[in-house]
Design a protein around this motif. Structure first.
Motif, PDB file in Angstrom:
ATOM      1  N   GLN A 190       0.813  -1.220   0.000  1.00  0.00           N
ATOM      2  CA  GLN A 190       0.000   0.000   0.000  1.00  0.00           C
ATOM      3  C   GLN A 190       0.852   1.277   0.000  1.00  0.00           C
ATOM      4  O   GLN A 190       0.739   2.123   0.884  1.00  0.00           O
ATOM      5  CB  GLN A 190      -0.964  -0.013   1.186  1.00  0.00           C
ATOM      6  CG  GLN A 190      -1.966  -1.168   1.122  1.00  0.00           C
ATOM      7  CD  GLN A 190      -2.968  -1.146   2.256  1.00  0.00           C
ATOM      8  OE1 GLN A 190      -2.650  -0.779   3.386  1.00  0.00           O
ATOM      9  NE2 GLN A 190      -4.190  -1.556   1.963  1.00  0.00           N
ATOM     10  N   SER A 191       1.674   1.402  -1.001  1.00  0.00           N
ATOM     11  CA  SER A 191       2.537   2.576  -1.142  1.00  0.00           C
ATOM     12  C   SER A 191       1.865   3.639  -2.009  1.00  0.00           C
ATOM     13  O   SER A 191       1.536   3.391  -3.175  1.00  0.00           O
ATOM     14  CB  SER A 191       3.872   2.165  -1.771  1.00  0.00           C
ATOM     15  OG  SER A 191       4.599   3.310  -2.175  1.00  0.00           O
ATOM     16  N   ASP A 192       1.657   4.824  -1.425  1.00  0.00           N
ATOM     17  CA  ASP A 192       1.103   5.927  -2.204  1.00  0.00           C
ATOM     18  C   ASP A 192       2.018   6.295  -3.373  1.00  0.00           C
ATOM     19  O   ASP A 192       1.551   6.761  -4.418  1.00  0.00           O
ATOM     20  CB  ASP A 192       0.913   7.158  -1.315  1.00  0.00           C
ATOM     21  CG  ASP A 192      -0.287   7.018  -0.390  1.00  0.00           C
ATOM     22  OD1 ASP A 192      -0.974   5.969  -0.454  1.00  0.00           O
ATOM     23  OD2 ASP A 192      -0.533   7.944   0.403  1.00  0.00           O
ATOM     24  N   ALA A 193       3.318   6.077  -3.197  1.00  0.00           N
ATOM     25  CA  ALA A 193       4.267   6.403  -4.263  1.00  0.00           C
ATOM     26  C   ALA A 193       3.992   5.586  -5.517  1.00  0.00           C
ATOM     27  O   ALA A 193       4.194   6.055  -6.636  1.00  0.00           O
ATOM     28  CB  ALA A 193       5.697   6.165  -3.776  1.00  0.00           C
ATOM     29  N   SER A 194       3.516   4.347  -5.342  1.00  0.00           N
ATOM     30  CA  SER A 194       3.190   3.524  -6.509  1.00  0.00           C
ATOM     31  C   SER A 194       1.989   4.093  -7.261  1.00  0.00           C
ATOM     32  O   SER A 194       1.915   4.022  -8.492  1.00  0.00           O
ATOM     33  CB  SER A 194       2.932   2.076  -6.087  1.00  0.00           C
ATOM     34  OG  SER A 194       1.726   1.948  -5.355  1.00  0.00           O
ATOM     35  N   ILE A 195       1.041   4.685  -6.526  1.00  0.00           N
ATOM     36  CA  ILE A 195      -0.117   5.330  -7.158  1.00  0.00           C
ATOM     37  C   ILE A 195       0.344   6.555  -7.945  1.00  0.00           C
ATOM     38  O   ILE A 195      -0.107   6.798  -9.075  1.00  0.00           O
ATOM     39  CB  ILE A 195      -1.157   5.746  -6.095  1.00  0.00           C
ATOM     40  CG1 ILE A 195      -1.628   4.527  -5.284  1.00  0.00           C
ATOM     41  CG2 ILE A 195      -2.338   6.455  -6.754  1.00  0.00           C
ATOM     42  CD1 ILE A 195      -2.336   3.473  -6.096  1.00  0.00           C
ATOM     43  N   GLN A 196       1.231   7.322  -7.361  1.00  0.00           N
ATOM     44  CA  GLN A 196       1.741   8.518  -8.043  1.00  0.00           C
ATOM     45  C   GLN A 196       2.501   8.151  -9.315  1.00  0.00           C
ATOM     46  O   GLN A 196       2.458   8.888 -10.308  1.00  0.00           O
ATOM     47  CB  GLN A 196       2.624   9.309  -7.076  1.00  0.00           C
ATOM     48  CG  GLN A 196       1.848   9.907  -5.912  1.00  0.00           C
ATOM     49  CD  GLN A 196       2.746  10.392  -4.789  1.00  0.00           C
ATOM     50  OE1 GLN A 196       3.894   9.998  -4.674  1.00  0.00           O
ATOM     51  NE2 GLN A 196       2.200  11.251  -3.936  1.00  0.00           N
ATOM     52  N   TYR A 197       3.166   7.002  -9.296  1.00  0.00           N
ATOM     53  CA  TYR A 197       3.865   6.540 -10.503  1.00  0.00           C
ATOM     54  C   TYR A 197       2.859   6.214 -11.607  1.00  0.00           C
ATOM     55  O   TYR A 197       3.089   6.528 -12.779  1.00  0.00           O
ATOM     56  CB  TYR A 197       4.704   5.312 -10.160  1.00  0.00           C
ATOM     57  CG  TYR A 197       5.598   4.851 -11.296  1.00  0.00           C
ATOM     58  CD1 TYR A 197       6.726   5.581 -11.662  1.00  0.00           C
ATOM     59  CD2 TYR A 197       5.324   3.678 -11.997  1.00  0.00           C
ATOM     60  CE1 TYR A 197       7.553   5.157 -12.688  1.00  0.00           C
ATOM     61  CE2 TYR A 197       6.155   3.247 -13.025  1.00  0.00           C
ATOM     62  CZ  TYR A 197       7.264   3.990 -13.367  1.00  0.00           C
ATOM     63  OH  TYR A 197       8.088   3.574 -14.391  1.00  0.00           O
ATOM     64  N   ILE A 198       1.741   5.621 -11.233  1.00  0.00           N
ATOM     65  CA  ILE A 198       0.690   5.326 -12.206  1.00  0.00           C
ATOM     66  C   ILE A 198       0.128   6.621 -12.789  1.00  0.00           C
ATOM     67  O   ILE A 198      -0.069   6.745 -14.002  1.00  0.00           O
ATOM     68  CB  ILE A 198      -0.446   4.509 -11.556  1.00  0.00           C
ATOM     69  CG1 ILE A 198       0.083   3.176 -11.036  1.00  0.00           C
ATOM     70  CG2 ILE A 198      -1.588   4.285 -12.539  1.00  0.00           C
ATOM     71  CD1 ILE A 198      -0.886   2.460 -10.107  1.00  0.00           C
ATOM     72  N   LEU A 199      -0.132   7.580 -11.901  1.00  0.00           N
ATOM     73  CA  LEU A 199      -0.708   8.855 -12.333  1.00  0.00           C
ATOM     74  C   LEU A 199       0.272   9.674 -13.174  1.00  0.00           C
ATOM     75  O   LEU A 199      -0.135  10.461 -14.032  1.00  0.00           O
ATOM     76  CB  LEU A 199      -1.151   9.673 -11.113  1.00  0.00           C
ATOM     77  CG  LEU A 199      -2.278   9.061 -10.259  1.00  0.00           C
ATOM     78  CD1 LEU A 199      -2.472   9.886  -8.990  1.00  0.00           C
ATOM     79  CD2 LEU A 199      -3.564   9.003 -11.063  1.00  0.00           C
ATOM     80  N   GLY A 200       1.568   9.492 -12.894  1.00  0.00           N
ATOM     81  CA  GLY A 200       2.580  10.219 -13.652  1.00  0.00           C
ATOM     82  C   GLY A 200       2.950  11.561 -13.063  1.00  0.00           C
ATOM     83  O   GLY A 200       3.665  12.339 -13.684  1.00  0.00           O
ATOM     84  N   TYR A 201       2.474  11.834 -11.848  1.00  0.00           N
ATOM     85  CA  TYR A 201       2.836  13.092 -11.183  1.00  0.00           C
ATOM     86  C   TYR A 201       2.670  12.911  -9.666  1.00  0.00           C
ATOM     87  O   TYR A 201       1.908  12.054  -9.219  1.00  0.00           O
ATOM     88  CB  TYR A 201       1.967  14.257 -11.669  1.00  0.00           C
ATOM     89  CG  TYR A 201       0.485  14.113 -11.384  1.00  0.00           C
ATOM     90  CD1 TYR A 201      -0.087  14.655 -10.233  1.00  0.00           C
ATOM     91  CD2 TYR A 201      -0.348  13.420 -12.261  1.00  0.00           C
ATOM     92  CE1 TYR A 201      -1.433  14.523  -9.970  1.00  0.00           C
ATOM     93  CE2 TYR A 201      -1.699  13.271 -12.006  1.00  0.00           C
ATOM     94  CZ  TYR A 201      -2.241  13.836 -10.864  1.00  0.00           C
ATOM     95  OH  TYR A 201      -3.586  13.697 -10.599  1.00  0.00           O
TER      96      TYR A 201
END
Length: 336
Positions: free
Chosen positions: A247-258
């Motif tokens: 559950q890493s928020d950083a992985s979500i940000q990588y998906i979003l691209g920002y």
């Protein structure tokens, strides 16, 4: 009366000379900018580029205060035709005389580029293009499939095979280097960081180099402060051991691209192999290029009693043992 006029004219002439001398000194000896940074910028002078075009380029980069004053200085000094084509690294604090001298000495053979910790392949590509070394497209195209070391292959498809394996540092890159040359340079530096002792420790922990770099990349993007790196790595390691999603928020940000400031519930439901809220284990590959401190954090992270953490508004992380405790900390920081 005539005597008074002569005196007035004399005073005016003296003041005019003083003003001209002051302007001359300002043009030649004051720094061209008053930027606080002491960084250098890469400047490329093309063939057949005029003094006016060079002045405008320097002005747009913030290296001179006035293109008109720079052109005037070139005319007065007679150096307008002496500027040489090529690559230059110009300090922000250089004065006009030094700048003109630098542009007459011939171009540099290498460009010094600093790649910060946590840069993605996309950000590295933009930095290299900004310094006129290669285009971003050239770098990204080579990054997709070029694999200097076998351990860079993971079990699942990724967009850029070299993502995570280019060591963030300062490099002196030859001006004629290709995208492949630059990747080789940075990948060799990462490979040198993977010492025999580190490789043995990874073997003892039954962790591959690919998994190690992937985990370190998550730590790199989650931790704003150095003291948080090791505890974050320990939480991720514990979750992986227990079979929990990390559950890493950083992985979500990588998906979003920002770097989205606040990840929402809807964001955590995005269908992507990189979404560590809905997959077990690590994402398909690294999400950034981790620096030495994040690599060390993964190596040094021991057992922990914590399973959760959340960053406050200043970026400091708070660690808790249970989900109930975690929710209370979240509410105390962000409210309902």
């Amino acid at each position: 009366m005539k005597k008074g006029i002569r005196i007035a004219l004399g005073i005016f002439a003296v003041l005019l000379c003083i003003g001209a001398a002051t302007l001359w000194g300002a043009m030649y000896y004051l720094p061209n900018t008053f930027n606080e940074t002491t960084d250098e910028q890469v400047v490329v002078i093309e063939e057949k580029q005029t003094g006016a075009e060079i002045a405008q380029m320097l002005y747009e980069k913030g290296l001179i205060r006035s293109p008109e004053l720079f052109r005037l200085a070139l005319r007065i000094s007679g150096n307008g035709a002496k500027l040489q084509t090529g690559y230059y690294q110009i300090p922000n604090k250089v004065n006009q005389t030094e700048l003109i001298e630098l542009l007459q000495k011939g171009h540099v053979k290498t460009v010094r580029v600093t790649i910060p910790e946590g840069y993605t392949i996309g950000e590295i590509a933009i930095a290299l293009e900004k310094d006129r070394l290669v285009t971003a497209k050239e770098f990204l195209d080579v990054s997709k499939n070029y694999v200097p070391y076998q351990y860079m292959y993971g079990p699942k498809p990724v967009t850029y095979r070299v993502e995570g394996f280019l060591f963030p540092s300062t490099y002196d890159i030859p001006v004629d280097a290709s995208a492949k040359d630059i990747i080789d340079l940075m990948a060799r530096e990462m490979n040198s960081q993977l010492t025999p002792d580190i490789r043995k420790q990874l073997d003892d922990e039954h962790m591959t180099i690919f998994e190690f770099i992937t985990l370190a990349s998550l730590v790199e993007k989650e931790a704003l402060f150095d003291k948080d790196r090791e505890p974050i790595a320990a939480v991720f390691k514990k979750r992986l051991k227990l079979g929990m999603p990390i559950q890493s928020d950083a992985s979500i940000q990588y998906i979003l691209g920002y770097p989205k400031a606040h990840v929402t519930i809807e964001d955590t439901q995005l269908q992507s192999p990189y979404n560590t809220y809905i997959i077990n284990g690590l994402p398909p590959g690294p999400i950034a290029n981790p620096g030495k401190k994040s690599l060390e954090a993964v190596l040094n992270a021991g057992d922990t009693e914590y399973l959760y953490f959340v960053a406050d508004k200043e970026g400091h992380n708070h660690f808790t043992k249970t989900y109930e405790e975690h929710l209370k900390v979240v509410e105390s920081i962000y409210g309902n």
